[in-house]
Design an enzyme around this catalytic site. Structure first.
Site, PDB file in Angstrom:
ATOM      1  N   LYS A  51     -51.279 -43.914  28.354  1.00  0.00           N
ATOM      2  CA  LYS A  51     -50.651 -45.340  28.446  1.00  0.00           C
ATOM      3  C   LYS A  51     -51.598 -46.202  29.129  1.00  0.00           C
ATOM      4  O   LYS A  51     -51.774 -45.771  30.513  1.00  0.00           O
ATOM      5  CB  LYS A  51     -49.146 -45.513  28.497  1.00  0.00           C
ATOM      6  N   THR A  52     -51.815 -47.244  28.830  1.00  0.00           N
ATOM      7  CA  THR A  52     -52.886 -48.325  29.660  1.00  0.00           C
ATOM      8  C   THR A  52     -54.137 -47.580  29.966  1.00  0.00           C
ATOM      9  O   THR A  52     -54.983 -48.492  30.625  1.00  0.00           O
ATOM     10  CB  THR A  52     -52.209 -48.678  31.081  1.00  0.00           C
ATOM     11  N   LYS A  56     -52.506 -43.835  35.827  1.00  0.00           N
ATOM     12  CA  LYS A  56     -51.676 -44.576  36.986  1.00  0.00           C
ATOM     13  C   LYS A  56     -50.400 -44.833  36.556  1.00  0.00           C
ATOM     14  O   LYS A  56     -49.426 -45.056  37.232  1.00  0.00           O
ATOM     15  CB  LYS A  56     -52.339 -46.001  37.082  1.00  0.00           C
ATOM     16  N   SER A  82     -57.576 -52.398  41.734  1.00  0.00           N
ATOM     17  CA  SER A  82     -59.042 -52.816  41.144  1.00  0.00           C
ATOM     18  C   SER A  82     -58.742 -52.884  39.744  1.00  0.00           C
ATOM     19  O   SER A  82     -59.709 -53.180  39.025  1.00  0.00           O
ATOM     20  CB  SER A  82     -59.879 -51.676  41.650  1.00  0.00           C
ATOM     21  N   TYR A 119     -49.673 -57.489  29.458  1.00  0.00           N
ATOM     22  CA  TYR A 119     -48.463 -56.622  29.690  1.00  0.00           C
ATOM     23  C   TYR A 119     -47.458 -57.721  30.319  1.00  0.00           C
ATOM     24  O   TYR A 119     -46.186 -57.251  30.633  1.00  0.00           O
ATOM     25  CB  TYR A 119     -48.668 -55.482  30.635  1.00  0.00           C
ATOM     26  N   GLY A 184     -57.923 -43.538  46.885  1.00  0.00           N
ATOM     27  CA  GLY A 184     -56.871 -43.499  47.847  1.00  0.00           C
ATOM     28  C   GLY A 184     -56.262 -42.170  48.147  1.00  0.00           C
ATOM     29  O   GLY A 184     -55.632 -41.865  49.172  1.00  0.00           O
ATOM     30  N   GLY A 186     -53.797 -40.526  45.962  1.00  0.00           N
ATOM     31  CA  GLY A 186     -52.437 -40.290  45.356  1.00  0.00           C
ATOM     32  C   GLY A 186     -52.376 -39.314  44.311  1.00  0.00           C
ATOM     33  O   GLY A 186     -51.815 -38.536  44.296  1.00  0.00           O
ATOM     34  N   GLU A 208     -65.894 -37.301  44.913  1.00  0.00           N
ATOM     35  CA  GLU A 208     -66.169 -38.460  45.507  1.00  0.00           C
ATOM     36  C   GLU A 208     -67.135 -39.448  45.121  1.00  0.00           C
ATOM     37  O   GLU A 208     -68.072 -38.650  44.742  1.00  0.00           O
ATOM     38  CB  GLU A 208     -66.138 -38.616  47.158  1.00  0.00           C
TER      39      GLU A 208
END
Length: 325
Positions: A51-52, A56, A82, A119, A184, A186, A208
């Site tokens: 989704k999206t 995330k 971002s 959204y 970051g 997560g 990275e």
């Protein structure tokens, strides 16, 4: 014995129960051409089809639904991003029926800005620096009494991102290693916590963008980055945060391999085109970092006993009118 972390496999499994009915269980793809090049079996978890358009929503929805469980009257949520996390929070807030404001830096791709508005979120544009994003977000939270949904440095976000590792290992239990693009941290922290709890011998490798300089930090177990936090100069806006988060860094230090894969802009472009052409999968540059890493010379040098390699295709939000080539 793995030291105990504020996020456990139990948290990840609870997150999965919370979000599973709202998100896609994304498919896993293989590509013979890549297997032949790499001389290993490579499996791609296609979060670009989530989704999206990125992974995330896992963390965003887990954070927001858990917030609603704990506070019956949530005024709203705010975040800075971002793009991909902003879209995910806007989507998740609409799912949960609560107001949402997203702070984005000037210069964010138009395609992501339009999606966030689509959204139903309020959009606030700030100066293009990490500090400006954080300050603007904090200000809105104070003014409106909104909760901040952090894109990586929150245990509920980390637990949500870990759900992809649970799915991945259910689908391909024989995985020996997983490559994860890191910004970051997560997703990297969540995947590492879940995968290592399910399969202690699995190796997690961070990928990275050039300029992040994560490897010296991991080897020293110390944050060697200079402050204030910087964005890396990269075409992959999804992985341009140089510093790993303060909650994610200790987890990454403990569970992720010290050897980091570093990918340049040119290498991402090459891998992006390759994936579009050969696998028919539309991925963005941050996903292409993992594709390049798995096909790299560095990968060929790795221990041959790592036969089955997982790669997370973390997102597919590309501005087709403004391609990096």
């Amino acid at each position: 014995e793995i030291m105990s972390f504020p996020v456990t496999l139990e948290d990840v499994n609870e997150a999965h129960e919370r979000i599973a009915k709202h998100i896609h269980r994304t498919p896993v793809f293989t590509c013979e051409t890549i297997d032949n090049i790499v001389q290993r079996n490579v499996f791609f978890k296609a979060e670009n089809l989530q989704k999206t358009g990125s992974f995330k929503p896992r963390g965003a929805l887990n954070s927001i639904l858990k917030l609603k469980e704990e506070n019956s009257n949530v005024a709203g949520v705010v975040t800075h991003s971002s793009g991909n996390h902003g879209m995910a929070v806007a989507w998740a807030a609409r799912k949960a029926g609560i107001p949402c404001t997203v702070v984005v830096a000037r210069g964010t791709p138009e395609v992501k800005i339009q999606a966030i508005k689509g959204y139903g979120a309020d959009l606030v544009i700030c100066e293009p620096s990490p500090t400006s994003r954080v300050e603007t977000c904090d200000l809105i939270a104070k003014e409106k009494g909104y909760f901040i949904v952090h894109s990586y440095d929150s245990y509920n976000t980390i637990a949500g991102q870990g759900t992809m590792a649970v799915e991945f290992l259910e689908e391909v239990p024989e995985l020996d290693a997983i490559l994860v693009a890191i910004s970051g941290g997560g997703m990297t922290a969540g995947v590492a916590v879940a995968a290592k709890a399910i399969k202690p011998n699995i190796k997690i490798f961070a990928v990275e963008a050039y300029g992040k300089e994560l490897e010296p930090c991991l080897k020293a177990n110390t944050r060697l980055w200079r402050n204030p936090p910087q964005f890396i100069d990269t075409i992959a806006e999804g992985i341009r945060i140089q510093q790993v988060g303060h909650k994610t860094f200790p987890i990454v230090c403990e569970l992720v391999e010290k050897q980091v894969f570093t990918v340049t802009d040119d290498e991402m472009v090459e891998a992006m085109k390759f994936t579009w052409q050969r696998m028919k999968l539309m991925i963005e540059a941050s996903s292409a970092a993992g594709v390049h890493a798995v096909m790299s010379e560095q990968m060929r040098q790795l221990d041959p006993s790592l036969k089955n390699i997982g790669v997370i295709l973390c997102g597919g939000n590309v501005d087709v009118n403004n391609l990096p080539w």
